[in-house]
Design an enzyme around this catalytic site. Structure first.
Site, PDB file in Angstrom:
ATOM      1  N   LYS A  53       0.845  -1.210   0.000  1.00 19.12           N
ATOM      2  CA  LYS A  53       0.000   0.000   0.000  1.00 19.12           C
ATOM      3  C   LYS A  53       0.877   1.255   0.000  1.00 19.12           C
ATOM      4  O   LYS A  53       0.588   2.239  -0.688  1.00 19.12           O
ATOM      5  CB  LYS A  53      -0.939  -0.013   1.218  1.00 19.12           C
ATOM      6  CG  LYS A  53      -2.017  -1.089   1.123  1.00 19.12           C
ATOM      7  CD  LYS A  53      -2.922  -1.096   2.347  1.00 19.12           C
ATOM      8  CE  LYS A  53      -4.091  -2.059   2.159  1.00 19.12           C
ATOM      9  NZ  LYS A  53      -3.966  -3.327   2.809  1.00 19.12           N
ATOM     10  N   GLN A  56      -5.260  -2.404   8.699  1.00 23.07           N
ATOM     11  CA  GLN A  56      -4.988  -3.725   8.128  1.00 23.07           C
ATOM     12  C   GLN A  56      -5.608  -4.799   9.025  1.00 23.07           C
ATOM     13  O   GLN A  56      -5.382  -4.806  10.231  1.00 23.07           O
ATOM     14  CB  GLN A  56      -3.462  -3.928   8.021  1.00 23.07           C
ATOM     15  CG  GLN A  56      -3.050  -5.175   7.276  1.00 23.07           C
ATOM     16  CD  GLN A  56      -3.473  -5.159   5.814  1.00 23.07           C
ATOM     17  OE1 GLN A  56      -3.303  -4.175   5.111  1.00 23.07           O
ATOM     18  NE2 GLN A  56      -4.040  -6.257   5.351  1.00 23.07           N
ATOM     19  N   ASP A  99     -11.903   2.120   2.862  1.00 25.50           N
ATOM     20  CA  ASP A  99     -12.295   0.767   2.437  1.00 25.50           C
ATOM     21  C   ASP A  99     -13.790   0.543   2.678  1.00 25.50           C
ATOM     22  O   ASP A  99     -14.297  -0.572   2.494  1.00 25.50           O
ATOM     23  CB  ASP A  99     -11.449  -0.312   3.160  1.00 25.50           C
ATOM     24  CG  ASP A  99     -11.391  -1.627   2.377  1.00 25.50           C
ATOM     25  OD1 ASP A  99     -11.847  -1.660   1.211  1.00 25.50           O
ATOM     26  OD2 ASP A  99     -10.901  -2.626   2.922  1.00 25.50           O
TER      27      ASP A  99
END
Ligand code: NAD
Length: 281
Positions: free
Chosen positions: A49, A93, A116
């Site tokens: 990322k 994460q 997200d």
């Protein structure tokens, strides 16, 4: 033989577009990644990322926190990132260590930076069709399907898996595109009876090569989300060789859905940056 859908190529083209768009808009979107603990797979994903942000000239912050950190300290960090002018998107994460409730951490991200789209508000917006962005993996899958020119409307789509991360949202996005949806999961009684009806089959079970050729409708589009480490190899949930002989199109693992998830994370960050920094907001 099935068409092999090249996620790497499509992701590259999305990244070039993002780089160009951000430059044209004069924006430096910022992404913050929070990793708790040092799970080796998570470390790889987090490093990717960070690298992806550099590729498109985004600002990036990676917060690597010790596994034994207190949940309140994580929430304090998120609160700071919510306030930061440099940060447009925040992602934690997964998975988090056991003593940390992952969904509580995600819900601490303010909806305008929930890149997200996994917070309760973002998911609710997806459910009622008022979303500006959707979770990265399912959004990437829709993009792959669009890219090969398959019309989703009226198709029968089967989603194998019902997770919040992939299964549930991909069903919603496909239904938004007017597909007829069936969800399958670990308690589905006759999986083959369901999968063999699918014009579009999305498999997100995390079971190496569980989908075999006889489970596929000839000509179907097969999207393999699974990432399984078997020995030193990465394999999907689909028996790629055998299924390629029956399907119309198929994603490989690696090189299918994975790169798209990463590209859409950047795209969602850009969308949030445009939204967050517009004069009206
Ligand atoms: P999960 O464990 O949360 O969910 C798995 C789902 O599969 C569950 O709903 C379960 O009911 C179903 N399932 C499990 N075994 C089954 C079986 N034998 N028959 C039918 N259904 C079964 O997993 P997840 O987070 O949705 O991830 C699924 C897979 O996708 C994993 O391999 C994960 O690593 C991968 N993944 C890949 C990406 C990517 O970008 N490529 C992103 C997210 C997840």
């Amino acid at each position: 033989m099935a068409q092999i859908i090249d996620g790497n190529r499509i992701a590259r083209s999305i990244r070039s577009q993002i780089r160009r768009q951000a430059k044209q808009l004069g924006l430096t979107p910022g992404l913050a990644v929070v990793q708790i603990g040092s799970d080796p797979s998570s470390t790889i994903y987090v490093n990717h990322k960070e690298k992806d942000c550099h590729r498109v000239n985004f600002y990036s912050e990676v917060h690597r926190l010790p596994a034994d950190i207190n949940q309140n300290d994580v929430l304090d960090l998120i609160a700071g990132l919510n306030q930061s002018d440099k940060i447009d998107g925040i992602i934690t994460q997964m998975p988090t260590p056991e003593h940390i409730d992952g969904q509580t951490v995600i819900n601490a991200i303010k909806p305008g930076k929930d890149v997200d789209a996994l917070g309760t508000i973002s998911q609710g917006n997806l459910l009622i069709g008022r979303h500006q962005i959707a979770p990265c993996t399912p959004t990437g899958i829709i993009r792959l399907i669009d890219e090969i020119g398959v019309k989703v409307e009226g198709k029968r789509a089967v989603c194998l898996g019902r997770s919040t991360l992939v299964g549930k949202p991909i069903g919603l996005l496909l239904m938004e595109r007017q597909a007829t949806i069936t969800y399958c999961h670990s308690r589905t009684v006759d999986l083959t009876a369901e999968t063999s009806q699918a014009d579009i089959l999305v498999v997100a079970a995390g079971r190496p090569q569980m989908i075999t050729a006889e489970m596929i409708k000839p000509g179907a589009v097969v999207i393999d989300v699974g990432i399984n480490r078997v020995g030193t190899e990465l394999v999907g949930d689909v028996d790629f060789e055998a299924v390629s002989a029956v399907a119309g199109a198929i994603t490989p693992v690696p090189g299918g859905v994975g790169p798209m998830t990463r590209a859409i994370l950047l795209e969602n960050t850009l969308k949030l940056a445009v939204e967050n920094r517009s004069p009206a907001s």
